[in-house]
Design a protein around this motif. Structure first.
Motif, short mmCIF file in Angstrom:
data_model
loop_
_atom_site.label_atom_id
_atom_site.label_comp_id
_atom_site.label_asym_id
_atom_site.label_seq_id
_atom_site.Cartn_x
_atom_site.Cartn_y
_atom_site.Cartn_z
N VAL A 144 -46.00 44.17 13.83
CA VAL A 144 -46.26 44.22 14.67
C VAL A 144 -45.72 44.21 15.87
N PHE A 145 -45.16 44.65 17.23
CA PHE A 145 -43.94 44.14 17.39
C PHE A 145 -44.88 43.98 19.06
N GLU A 146 -45.05 42.96 20.17
CA GLU A 146 -45.75 42.86 21.07
C GLU A 146 -44.87 43.12 22.24
N ASP A 147 -45.27 42.73 23.38
CA ASP A 147 -44.77 43.19 24.98
C ASP A 147 -45.63 43.05 26.27
N GLU A 148 -45.17 42.69 26.75
CA GLU A 148 -45.63 42.56 28.30
C GLU A 148 -45.27 43.55 29.65
N ALA A 149 -46.58 44.01 30.40
CA ALA A 149 -45.84 45.06 31.18
C ALA A 149 -46.31 44.59 32.32
N GLY A 150 -45.98 44.90 33.90
CA GLY A 150 -46.80 44.48 34.80
C GLY A 150 -46.66 46.22 35.60
N PHE A 151 -47.53 46.22 36.42
CA PHE A 151 -47.94 47.06 37.29
C PHE A 151 -48.92 46.89 38.12
N THR A 152 -47.76 47.30 39.73
CA THR A 152 -48.97 47.23 40.69
C THR A 152 -49.41 49.00 41.42
N LEU A 153 -49.95 48.28 42.59
CA LEU A 153 -50.57 49.80 43.01
C LEU A 153 -50.01 50.49 43.81
N SER A 161 -31.73 38.22 22.29
CA SER A 161 -31.74 38.19 23.78
C SER A 161 -31.78 39.68 24.87
N TYR A 162 -31.91 39.73 25.35
CA TYR A 162 -31.97 41.06 26.17
C TYR A 162 -31.72 42.61 25.36
N ALA A 163 -32.45 42.99 24.59
CA ALA A 163 -33.12 44.11 23.82
C ALA A 163 -34.07 44.10 24.12
N PRO A 164 -34.52 45.18 24.92
CA PRO A 164 -35.20 46.03 25.17
C PRO A 164 -35.47 47.01 24.56
N ASP A 165 -33.89 47.42 24.28
CA ASP A 165 -34.68 48.60 23.57
C ASP A 165 -34.67 48.72 21.92
N LEU A 166 -34.89 47.77 20.95
CA LEU A 166 -34.86 47.39 20.03
C LEU A 166 -36.67 47.26 20.18
N ASN A 167 -37.43 46.84 20.91
CA ASN A 167 -38.53 47.21 21.39
C ASN A 167 -39.47 48.10 21.54
N VAL A 225 -42.65 48.71 21.94
CA VAL A 225 -43.65 49.21 22.97
C VAL A 225 -43.05 49.24 24.59
N GLU A 226 -41.67 49.07 24.53
CA GLU A 226 -41.42 49.65 25.74
C GLU A 226 -41.31 50.54 25.60
N GLY A 227 -41.19 51.91 24.73
CA GLY A 227 -42.27 53.28 25.15
C GLY A 227 -42.41 53.27 25.47
N ILE A 228 -44.13 52.14 24.90
CA ILE A 228 -45.78 53.13 25.48
C ILE A 228 -45.65 52.74 27.52
N TRP A 229 -44.91 51.69 27.33
CA TRP A 229 -44.81 51.66 28.91
C TRP A 229 -44.22 52.58 29.89
N SER A 230 -42.71 53.39 28.87
CA SER A 230 -42.17 54.13 29.95
C SER A 230 -43.11 55.48 29.78
N VAL A 231 -43.56 55.95 28.07
CA VAL A 231 -44.40 57.13 28.43
C VAL A 231 -46.33 57.18 29.78
N LEU A 232 -46.14 55.42 29.93
CA LEU A 232 -47.77 55.72 30.84
C LEU A 232 -47.12 55.38 32.30
N ARG A 233 -46.09 55.29 33.01
CA ARG A 233 -45.45 55.47 33.99
C ARG A 233 -44.91 56.88 33.97
N ARG A 234 -44.89 57.62 32.95
CA ARG A 234 -44.01 58.90 33.22
C ARG A 234 -46.04 59.68 33.22
N THR A 235 -46.50 59.18 33.07
CA THR A 235 -47.49 60.33 32.41
C THR A 235 -48.61 60.29 33.64
N THR A 236 -49.58 59.09 33.11
CA THR A 236 -50.54 58.93 34.11
C THR A 236 -50.29 58.19 34.96
#
Length: 198
Positions: free
Chosen positions: A10-19, A130-136, A138-149
């Motif tokens: 199980v990989f976990e990550d948090e992201a923030g979204f604004t208006l 530390s500083y290794a978001p490319d290994l998570n 879930v970062e891909g989920i945030w990327s897909v969400l920001r590029r689509t929905t």
């Protein structure tokens, strides 16, 4: 390891979204530049914690929990108790042991969180470097969400933003090829259990 045998990875990550919407490439007739109108400059934020859950022989699972901040400055994020509740809900949904991989966020390392993990024989946790978001993945989920929905879309109020994020995540829950691709994109090997040692 307590939970490593035949466990969900199980990989976990948090992201923030604004208006204010993320912008992405789009198309338009020559000479007609697309314009996204944004109402005001609200700092209200929606935080989302997500778990990507992998196990051989099982479809990949995406479990998420949004947390809207009612305060005007929109800066409050998840407390360790929010992560505890998310992990407990995931354990109930997955019905098995979990090996949790997440970053070194101070909330993940809080004393209460460490005690919670230590007291659960179904849960083992590891910190990413530390500083290794490319290994998570879930970062891909945030990327897909920001590029689509969310791409090129202005939200009138926090409720509209929450609705859009939830809809986008629900759609991704049924796209196992995308969820699997997020793990492949990290270069990490697919989880397997050939080791017979405890």
């Amino acid at each position: 390891m307590r939970a490593a045998r035949d466990a969900w990875l199980v990989f976990e990550d948090e992201a923030g979204f604004t208006l204010t919407p993320p912008t992405t490439r789009t198309w338009a007739r020559r000479g007609h530049t697309p314009v996204v109108h944004v109402r005001g400059r609200s700092r209200r934020r929606l935080s989302v914690a997500a778990l990507l859950c992998y196990k051989p022989g099982h479809p990949t699972r995406l479990i998420h929990r949004p947390r809207a901040d009612p305060r005007r400055d929109g800066r409050k994020s998840f407390a360790w108790t929010d992560y505890r509740d998310l992990l407990q809900a995931a354990h109930q949904q997955l019905g098995g042991n979990m090996v949790l991989v997440w970053d070194n966020l101070n909330t993940h390392l809080a004393a209460g969180m460490r005690r919670y993990i230590t007291d659960r024989d179904w849960l083992t946790a590891y910190q990413l470097p530390s500083y290794a978001p490319d290994l998570n993945p879930v970062e891909g989920i945030w990327s897909v969400l920001r590029r689509t929905t969310l791409a090129n879309r202005a939200f009138a109020d926090p409720h509209e933003l929450i609705t859009a994020v939830r809809r986008g995540l629900r759609q991704l829950q049924y796209r196992s090829n995308v969820l699997d691709g997020c793990l492949s994109g990290t270069g990490l090997p697919w989880p397997h259990y050939n080791d017979t040692t405890h």
